[in-house]
Motif scaffolding. Structure first.
Motif, PDB file in Angstrom:
ATOM      1  N   PHE A 239      40.277  46.277  45.135  1.00 31.26           N
ATOM      2  CA  PHE A 239      39.592  46.019  43.868  1.00 31.26           C
ATOM      3  C   PHE A 239      39.546  44.524  43.602  1.00 31.26           C
ATOM      4  CE2 PHE A 239      41.288  50.328  43.132  1.00 31.26           C
ATOM      5  CZ  PHE A 239      40.117  50.970  42.737  1.00 31.26           C
ATOM      6  N   THR A 240      38.579  44.116  42.794  1.00 33.91           N
ATOM      7  CA  THR A 240      38.520  42.728  42.328  1.00 33.91           C
ATOM      8  C   THR A 240      38.576  42.760  40.807  1.00 33.91           C
ATOM      9  OG1 THR A 240      37.027  42.265  44.164  1.00 33.91           O
ATOM     10  CG2 THR A 240      37.191  40.586  42.464  1.00 33.91           C
TER      11      THR A 240
ATOM     12  N   ARG B  75      39.221  34.270  37.642  1.00 30.23           N
ATOM     13  CA  ARG B  75      39.792  33.131  36.912  1.00 30.23           C
ATOM     14  C   ARG B  75      40.612  32.260  37.840  1.00 30.23           C
ATOM     15  NH1 ARG B  75      41.037  36.443  32.091  1.00 30.23           N
ATOM     16  NH2 ARG B  75      39.158  36.251  30.849  1.00 30.23           N
ATOM     17  N   GLU B  76      41.363  32.920  38.705  1.00 26.82           N
ATOM     18  CA  GLU B  76      42.215  32.143  39.624  1.00 26.82           C
ATOM     19  C   GLU B  76      41.388  31.326  40.597  1.00 26.82           C
ATOM     20  OE1 GLU B  76      44.948  34.961  41.299  1.00 26.82           O
ATOM     21  OE2 GLU B  76      45.821  35.327  39.312  1.00 26.82           O
TER      22      GLU B  76
ATOM     23  N   GLY C  43      35.381  29.214  43.480  1.00 25.65           N
ATOM     24  CA  GLY C  43      36.099  29.783  44.621  1.00 25.65           C
ATOM     25  C   GLY C  43      35.553  31.096  45.164  1.00 25.65           C
ATOM     26  N   MET C  44      34.841  31.851  44.340  1.00 26.18           N
ATOM     27  CA  MET C  44      34.344  33.162  44.813  1.00 26.18           C
ATOM     28  C   MET C  44      32.908  33.087  45.330  1.00 26.18           C
ATOM     29  SD  MET C  44      36.836  35.383  44.015  1.00 26.18           S
ATOM     30  CE  MET C  44      36.470  36.999  43.402  1.00 26.18           C
TER      31      MET C  44
ATOM     32  N   THR D 166      34.610  32.984  33.374  1.00 25.45           N
ATOM     33  CA  THR D 166      34.296  33.158  34.793  1.00 25.45           C
ATOM     34  C   THR D 166      32.915  32.575  35.039  1.00 25.45           C
ATOM     35  OG1 THR D 166      33.606  35.391  34.286  1.00 25.45           O
ATOM     36  CG2 THR D 166      35.749  35.141  35.287  1.00 25.45           C
ATOM     37  N   VAL D 167      32.821  31.858  36.157  1.00 22.88           N
ATOM     38  CA  VAL D 167      31.602  31.133  36.473  1.00 22.88           C
ATOM     39  C   VAL D 167      30.869  31.898  37.569  1.00 22.88           C
ATOM     40  CG1 VAL D 167      30.691  28.942  37.296  1.00 22.88           C
ATOM     41  CG2 VAL D 167      32.781  28.993  35.937  1.00 22.88           C
TER      42      VAL D 167
END
Ligand code: DLL
Length: 432
Positions: free
Chosen positions: A62-63, A69-70, A75-76, A98-99
């Motif tokens: 799961f995500t 946020r981390e 980063g994603m 979240t971006v």
């Protein structure tokens, strides 16, 4: 009208074949390009080649929003920044936003999927569509905007706020379709009446509302006040924005764009799938996103899937209206309480206005829940006895529905803050 019948009416078999191919390519892409997913897959010993059927989806991790946020801010992302042509971010009411990013291809897909939703809600190129969602980092304004242009409707990008001006433009530009949050639609409706405008003199036909939970009773109220057909549409920035799911004119659940989003409904405690048709947390895997693919994203939204065929001809599964969020669920005196339950009760009681707020406090060691309810002027200035009767009725009905006692306070019309975007229904003053 069905915008893309070649996809929206696929047989289950054809759809599942397409979903599998797209899932395999998404899994490969995130494994190659997103260190976060590679690490997670490696930890679980998953090789992208292991995904041989849709059933294998459940082997994937799961995500969550915390994962995103981390990995703030980029980063994603699965593509380098030079491929990104648009950036949005979620409201971030609880900490870091979240971006999310979009490639050119993503924007094309997005506008097509929003066009499907708008078409399902009645919009054609002959419509004048007033977009009263905020334009900005929020996905609502821009997301709907490009979908509406894709259909060829005449778009008024007015954004949210300045309600009287909204109404002036609605009159002068002969708006046929209003798009905003359901709570803002009610504010607009009330303001139309306050301004003494005859709603029949407007050209409004359709309203497409979303971005926050609302009830069937609220739909009826909006439809009656604005003399429109109101449909519900759902989406979230982490997955794309608006365009994930939307109702057709049958108004009986939201068709999920299943050729682009693979959905599961799970028990948020055990993380196992619920029985078909039962309520649980919606989990979404994107199948075509380039810049920001997500694997098994836990939305926190509670819904159930409706698999019976729809009369409209679309074959995509429907989700029921979102009943609430797992993180909006209040646990008061050990009982689970959803704002939507309170809303449904209030809507049934004569004399109350559709504006309310729920305040939770801890008095000593006990939780106390107070529902502030706006009432019409007549009632607010009526004799104490009548007011007390109304309070007692509301209390009784709420206690029966929720299984706990609640306090009720009547407040004068317009005391509670009006929202031009998402309404804030719960004020939790407890410190955990
Ligand atoms: O609200 C995207 C959107 C914009 C959808 C315009 C529809 C129309 P976020 O700001 O990331 O994105 O918030 C997403 O809002 O997880 C749900 O909890 C809630 N939500 C969105 N649509 C609905 C709906 C946009 N129709 C979060 N009913 C989601 C209930 C909704 N809740």
């Amino acid at each position: 009208m069905i915008w893309e019948p070649e996809y929206e009416t696929l047989s289950r078999e054809e759809l599942e074949q397409l979903q599998l191919e797209r899932l395999q390519s998404t899994v490969n892409r995130v494994y190659m390009n997103v260190p976060f997913y590679r690490r997670k897959f490696d930890e679980l010993g998953i090789d992208p080649e292991d995904i041989k059927s849709l059933d294998d989806l459940k082997r994937l991790p799961f995500t969550t929003k915390e994962d995103m946020r981390e990995n703030y801010p980029y980063g994603m992302f699965a593509v380098p920044l030079r491929e990104i042509v648009r950036i949005h971010a979620s409201s971030g009411t609880t900490g870091m936003p979240t971006v999310v990013g979009y490639t050119k291809g993503d924007l094309k897909t997005w506008s097509n999927l929003v066009a499907r939703i708008l078409a399902a809600g009645g919009v054609t190129k002959d419509d004048v569509i007033q977009i009263s969602f905020g334009y900005g980092l929020f996905t609502g304004g821009f997301g709907i905007h490009y979908g509406a242009e894709r259909i060829g409707a005449s778009v008024i990008p007015i954004s949210s706020g300045n309600t009287r001006r909204q109404i002036k433009i609605m009159q002068d530009f002969r708006t046929t379709t209003l798009v905003c949050t359901p709570s803002y639609a009610l504010v607009i409706a009330d303001t139309i009446y306050e301004m003494g405008i005859n709603v029949n003199s407007l050209s409004l036909k359709y309203g497409l509302f979303g971005a926050e939970p609302w009830s069937e009773a609220m739909r009826q109220e909006i439809q009656e006040k604005l003399k429109i057909i109101a449909t519900d549409n759902y989406g979230l920035s982490e997955v794309m924005g608006p365009g994930v799911a939307g109702e057709c004119l049958k108004q009986n659940g939201l068709h999920i764009n299943e050729d682009h989003f693979l959905v599961e409904v799970i028990d948020p405690e055990t993380l196992e799938p619920v029985k078909p048709g039962d309520v649980g947390e919606l989990v979404i895997t994107t199948l075509t996103k380039e810049a920001f693919p997500v694997i098994r994203f836990r939305t926190r939204d509670l819904t159930r899937l409706i698999t019976e065929p729809c009369e409209c001809g679309r074959t995509f599964v429907r989700m029921s209206r979102v009943m609430g969020r797992t993180d909006d669920m209040l646990i008061v005196k050990g009982v689970n309480v959803f704002p939507s339950q309170i809303e449904a009760v209030l809507f049934e009681i004569e004399g109350t206005e559709p504006h309310y707020q729920i305040v939770v406090e801890r008095k000593g060691r006990l939780d106390e829940i107070t529902v502030l309810v706006e009432v019409s002027e007549e009632i607010f200035f009526d004799e104490m006895k009548k007011q007390q009767e109304l309070i007692d009725t509301i209390k009784k009905r709420l206690s029966a529905e929720l299984g706990i006692s609640v306090e009720v306070k009547l407040v004068e019309k317009k005391t509670l803050e009006r929202s031009e975007g998402k309404a804030k229904r719960v004020i939790d003053k407890r410190r955990f």
